[in-house]
Design a protein around this motif. Structure first.
Motif, mmCIF file in Angstrom:
data_model
loop_
_atom_site.group_PDB
_atom_site.id
_atom_site.type_symbol
_atom_site.label_atom_id
_atom_site.label_comp_id
_atom_site.label_asym_id
_atom_site.label_seq_id
_atom_site.Cartn_x
_atom_site.Cartn_y
_atom_site.Cartn_z
ATOM 1 N N ARG A 278 -1.122 5.931 1.488
ATOM 2 C CA ARG A 278 -2.030 4.755 1.511
ATOM 3 C C ARG A 278 -3.788 5.626 0.872
ATOM 4 N NH1 ARG A 278 0.967 0.318 2.465
ATOM 5 N NH2 ARG A 278 -0.202 -0.553 1.926
ATOM 6 N N VAL A 279 -4.558 4.128 0.671
ATOM 7 C CA VAL A 279 -6.182 4.314 0.561
ATOM 8 C C VAL A 279 -6.404 2.741 0.792
ATOM 9 C CG1 VAL A 279 -7.684 3.976 -1.706
ATOM 10 C CG2 VAL A 279 -6.232 5.678 -2.196
ATOM 11 N N THR A 280 -7.762 3.370 1.913
ATOM 12 C CA THR A 280 -7.564 2.668 2.139
ATOM 13 C C THR A 280 -9.274 2.151 1.910
ATOM 14 O OG1 THR A 280 -6.848 2.885 4.527
ATOM 15 C CG2 THR A 280 -8.198 1.179 4.612
ATOM 16 N N VAL A 281 -9.848 1.068 2.330
ATOM 17 C CA VAL A 281 -10.746 0.347 1.231
ATOM 18 C C VAL A 281 -11.955 -0.186 1.765
ATOM 19 C CG1 VAL A 281 -12.511 -0.808 -0.471
ATOM 20 C CG2 VAL A 281 -10.665 0.679 -1.357
ATOM 21 N N SER B 137 -18.005 -7.152 11.121
ATOM 22 C CA SER B 137 -17.216 -5.978 10.946
ATOM 23 C C SER B 137 -16.328 -5.528 9.735
ATOM 24 C CB SER B 137 -16.134 -6.034 12.060
ATOM 25 O OG SER B 137 -14.901 -6.845 11.856
ATOM 26 N N ALA B 138 -16.083 -4.310 9.716
ATOM 27 C CA ALA B 138 -15.846 -3.939 8.122
ATOM 28 C C ALA B 138 -14.780 -5.115 7.768
ATOM 29 C CB ALA B 138 -15.338 -2.314 8.340
ATOM 30 N N LEU B 139 -14.070 -5.273 6.725
ATOM 31 C CA LEU B 139 -13.424 -5.856 6.228
ATOM 32 C C LEU B 139 -12.611 -4.249 5.265
ATOM 33 C CD1 LEU B 139 -15.315 -9.173 3.498
ATOM 34 C CD2 LEU B 139 -13.004 -8.772 5.408
ATOM 35 N N ALA C 145 -6.997 -2.396 -4.292
ATOM 36 C CA ALA C 145 -7.525 -2.016 -2.950
ATOM 37 C C ALA C 145 -9.253 -3.153 -2.582
ATOM 38 C CB ALA C 145 -7.463 -0.776 -1.599
ATOM 39 N N TYR C 146 -9.555 -2.124 -3.154
ATOM 40 C CA TYR C 146 -11.134 -2.371 -4.369
ATOM 41 C C TYR C 146 -11.500 -3.982 -3.961
ATOM 42 C CZ TYR C 146 -16.106 -2.012 -5.375
ATOM 43 O OH TYR C 146 -17.758 -1.455 -5.840
ATOM 44 N N ILE C 147 -10.789 -4.302 -5.012
ATOM 45 C CA ILE C 147 -10.515 -5.962 -5.262
ATOM 46 C C ILE C 147 -10.199 -6.806 -4.810
ATOM 47 C CG2 ILE C 147 -9.533 -7.306 -6.786
ATOM 48 C CD1 ILE C 147 -9.394 -5.352 -9.224
ATOM 49 N N GLY C 148 -9.376 -6.569 -3.280
ATOM 50 C CA GLY C 148 -8.828 -7.485 -2.414
ATOM 51 C C GLY C 148 -9.876 -7.303 -1.368
ATOM 52 N N ALA C 149 -10.834 -6.495 -1.345
ATOM 53 C CA ALA C 149 -11.875 -5.964 -0.180
ATOM 54 C C ALA C 149 -13.061 -6.730 -0.524
ATOM 55 C CB ALA C 149 -12.275 -4.730 0.373
ATOM 56 N N LEU C 150 -13.338 -6.749 -2.180
ATOM 57 C CA LEU C 150 -14.308 -7.428 -2.259
ATOM 58 C C LEU C 150 -14.389 -8.874 -2.461
ATOM 59 C CD1 LEU C 150 -16.998 -6.748 -3.369
ATOM 60 C CD2 LEU C 150 -16.060 -6.168 -5.929
ATOM 61 N N ASN D 45 -6.279 -4.464 6.031
ATOM 62 C CA ASN D 45 -5.681 -3.807 7.681
ATOM 63 C C ASN D 45 -6.724 -4.698 9.154
ATOM 64 O OD1 ASN D 45 -4.813 -2.512 5.893
ATOM 65 N ND2 ASN D 45 -5.488 -0.356 6.952
ATOM 66 N N HIS D 46 -6.132 -4.495 10.006
ATOM 67 C CA HIS D 46 -7.668 -5.007 10.909
ATOM 68 C C HIS D 46 -7.594 -3.536 11.746
ATOM 69 C CE1 HIS D 46 -6.403 -9.176 8.943
ATOM 70 N NE2 HIS D 46 -5.196 -8.799 9.708
#
Ligand code: MEV
Length: 293
Positions: free
Chosen positions: A40-43, A8-10, A100-105, A292-293
């Protein structure tokens, strides 16, 4: 039905911010007061055979991650960026997207989260976006904060004057040209930030109005508020309220978001409506970067 074996997507999100006071002066080491907002921005990142998504962000973020973790290659993924924050209007969209991008990556690469490290890496991205950032935007959207008394917070209205023709980088450079001449103004902005601190605890409306008005005058003196926006602010002041630009500002026409306050917030909504400018309310002091889950 979703295939339970499909990865699933992170998803990682970060809030926007407002500057209560201290923008620009903060670039020269003066204190600033910022608060997160509930936009918020969600990545989202999910494994893919080939990269898809915004390649501008990719070109900025990936080299920072590769350098830090000594990586030759990052496996391909699908990148999705969804923003509730209007882009380029002083609400910290670039810091929120980068964080958010750095966290997701990092999650995608199975690297453990460390907010201090994410903050440092986001600051690197902000340098690419803005040249000489203070670091206050990234810090705020990652760590979250600040809350203020509801009697003040409930009477804020954010007015969108539109996306400035100038970027944050250009506005920061414009101020830098005269930074020595502006030293006294930056000092005065520091005095006002210090005076604002107790007001954010006791909620004194008249003091709040005085400080925001004086702070806005200082921003006008360093040339970051256009004539068009000055006239909107004068209208709000004449009606008994206060308003200031929020973030880098603009000199041609639009300056992005205006932070406007009036003990009767309908007065501001009426002014914004009469000028055909969109306005909205936000909750302040929300959580910073989160998965986010
Ligand atoms: C931009 O949101 C705020 C500025 O003070 C620049 C910065 O702090 O990096 C204009």
């Amino acid at each position: 039905m979703r295939n339970k074996f499909a990865p699933s997507a992170l998803k990682v999100s970060a809030p926007g911010k407002i500057h209560l006071l201290g923008e620009h002066a903060v670039v020269y080491g003066k204190p600033a007061l910022l608060a997160t907002i509930d936009l918020r921005v969600t990545v989202s990142i999910s494994p893919a055979k080939k990269f898809s998504g915004n390649s501008v962000f990719k070109r900025i973020i990936e080299p920072i991650i590769k350098k830090k973790f000594n990586l030759q290659k990052i496996p391909s993924y699908k990148l999705e960026v969804n923003s509730q924050i209007p882009l380029g209007c002083g609400l910290g969209s670039s810091a929120a997207i980068s964080a958010a991008y750095i966290g997701a990556l990092l999650s995608f690469l199975k690297i453990k989260w460390d907010l201090n490290l994410i903050n440092k890496l986001t600051f690197e991205a902000e340098k690419v976006f803005h040249g000489n950032p203070s670091g206050a935007d990234n810090r705020t959207v990652i760590f979250g904060g600040i809350t203020i008394p509801s009697k003040l917070a409930n009477n804020f209205v954010l007015i969108n004057t539109g996306k400035p023709a100038e970027t944050t980088k250009e506005m920061v450079e414009l101020v830098a040209v005269h930074k020595d001449k502006y030293k006294k103004i930056f000092d005065d902005q520091e005095r006002l930030v210090k005076e604002l601190l107790p007001v954010l605890k006791n909620g004194n409306k008249q003091e709040f109005i005085r400080i925001i008005r004086e702070g806005e005058k200082n921003l006008e003196s360093i040339g970051v508020v256009s004539i068009f926006v000055k006239s909107i602010i004068r209208q709000i002041e004449k009606a008994g309220g206060a308003a200031k630009i929020c973030g880098a500002g603009g000199k041609t026409k639009a300056t992005g978001i205006l932070l406007a306050y009036h003990p009767e917030k309908k007065v501001i909504e009426k002014i914004a409506g009469s000028l055909n400018l969109p306005f909205f309310n936000v909750a302040l002091g929300v959580e910073g970067l989160r998965q986010n889950h």
